[in-house]
Design a protein around this motif. Structure first.
Motif, PDB file in Angstrom:
ATOM      1  N   PHE A 246       0.534  -1.423  -0.092  1.00  0.00           N
ATOM      2  CA  PHE A 246       0.103  -0.001   0.186  1.00  0.00           C
ATOM      3  C   PHE A 246       0.711   1.194   0.196  1.00  0.00           C
ATOM      4  O   PHE A 246       0.504   2.330  -0.704  1.00  0.00           O
ATOM      5  CB  PHE A 246      -0.857   0.262   1.054  1.00  0.00           C
ATOM      6  CG  PHE A 246      -1.758   1.239   1.361  1.00  0.00           C
ATOM      7  CD1 PHE A 246      -2.632   1.408   0.659  1.00  0.00           C
ATOM      8  CD2 PHE A 246      -1.560   2.137   2.571  1.00  0.00           C
ATOM      9  CE1 PHE A 246      -3.270   2.567   0.479  1.00  0.00           C
ATOM     10  CE2 PHE A 246      -2.088   3.613   2.691  1.00  0.00           C
ATOM     11  CZ  PHE A 246      -2.834   4.017   1.782  1.00  0.00           C
ATOM     12  N   LEU A 247       1.997   1.173   0.884  1.00  0.00           N
ATOM     13  CA  LEU A 247       2.469   2.557   1.005  1.00  0.00           C
ATOM     14  C   LEU A 247       3.286   2.664  -0.604  1.00  0.00           C
ATOM     15  O   LEU A 247       3.769   4.090  -0.696  1.00  0.00           O
ATOM     16  CB  LEU A 247       3.823   2.605   2.326  1.00  0.00           C
ATOM     17  CG  LEU A 247       3.604   2.454   3.896  1.00  0.00           C
ATOM     18  CD1 LEU A 247       4.287   2.324   4.189  1.00  0.00           C
ATOM     19  CD2 LEU A 247       3.047   3.751   3.984  1.00  0.00           C
ATOM     20  N   GLN A 248       3.990   1.910  -1.155  1.00  0.00           N
ATOM     21  CA  GLN A 248       4.702   1.780  -2.246  1.00  0.00           C
ATOM     22  C   GLN A 248       3.520   2.190  -3.113  1.00  0.00           C
ATOM     23  O   GLN A 248       4.370   3.120  -3.595  1.00  0.00           O
ATOM     24  CB  GLN A 248       5.301   0.273  -2.474  1.00  0.00           C
ATOM     25  CG  GLN A 248       6.427  -0.169  -3.328  1.00  0.00           C
ATOM     26  CD  GLN A 248       7.039  -0.599  -4.693  1.00  0.00           C
ATOM     27  OE1 GLN A 248       6.843  -1.928  -3.604  1.00  0.00           O
ATOM     28  NE2 GLN A 248       7.803  -0.974  -5.409  1.00  0.00           N
ATOM     29  N   THR A 249       2.881   1.556  -3.137  1.00  0.00           N
ATOM     30  CA  THR A 249       1.593   1.886  -4.814  1.00  0.00           C
ATOM     31  C   THR A 249       1.207   3.399  -3.837  1.00  0.00           C
ATOM     32  O   THR A 249       1.814   4.029  -5.099  1.00  0.00           O
ATOM     33  CB  THR A 249       0.481   0.623  -4.054  1.00  0.00           C
ATOM     34  OG1 THR A 249       0.231  -0.524  -4.037  1.00  0.00           O
ATOM     35  CG2 THR A 249      -1.000   1.685  -5.163  1.00  0.00           C
ATOM     36  N   SER A 250       1.327   3.597  -3.472  1.00  0.00           N
ATOM     37  CA  SER A 250       0.796   5.455  -3.100  1.00  0.00           C
ATOM     38  C   SER A 250       2.332   6.311  -3.033  1.00  0.00           C
ATOM     39  O   SER A 250       1.805   7.353  -3.572  1.00  0.00           O
ATOM     40  CB  SER A 250       0.438   5.289  -1.172  1.00  0.00           C
ATOM     41  OG  SER A 250      -0.569   4.649  -0.948  1.00  0.00           O
TER      42      SER A 250
END
Length: 132
Positions: free
Chosen positions: A3-7
């Protein structure tokens, strides 16, 4: 972690969004400072440090697209000091108004005051975030 990487990747894809978030932070800084200088908001209240924390978070997010170490350190400092100030003020308000804190936890208050439509009771300016 995905999620953090995608964000992070999404934010980098839209640099204009990052810039707009940074401008919102800038406006929050400037408007908050202007309100304190015009005595519309008290610098000792909770509103002012909360606005600084919000502004710093916005500017920090905008730094994802164009990192600057000095600016990052300034924003992190504003966040830490602002949160510290909010906690201290909250504790102070609880100590200054013990009856108010107790009233929130009471099931049936001993003295009940009914306010009618004709009565006018206003909040003290200190509770509105203004200096008294």
């Amino acid at each position: 972690m995905d999620f953090l990487q995608t964000s992070f990747e999404t934010m980098l894809t839209y640099p204009s969004l990052l810039q707009m978030i940074g401008v919102v932070g800038f406006l929050t800084y400037v408007i908050g400072f202007g309100l304190v200088q015009n005595e519309k908001v008290c610098g000792n209240g909770i509103v002012y440090p909360a606005s600084k924390v919000f502004a710093a978070i916005c500017v920090l997010i905008s730094l994802v697209g164009a990192f600057n170490l000095a600016s990052c350190l300034i924003q992190l400092s504003y966040i830490v000091i602002g949160l510290y100030g909010i906690v201290i003020r909250h504790k102070k308000n609880r100590l200054d108004n013990p009856a108010k804190t107790e009233a929130k936890h009471a099931t049936v208050p001993e003295n009940i005051v009914l306010l009618t439509e004709t009565s006018s009771q206003t909040l003290p300016e200190k509770e509105l975030g203004r200096c008294g």
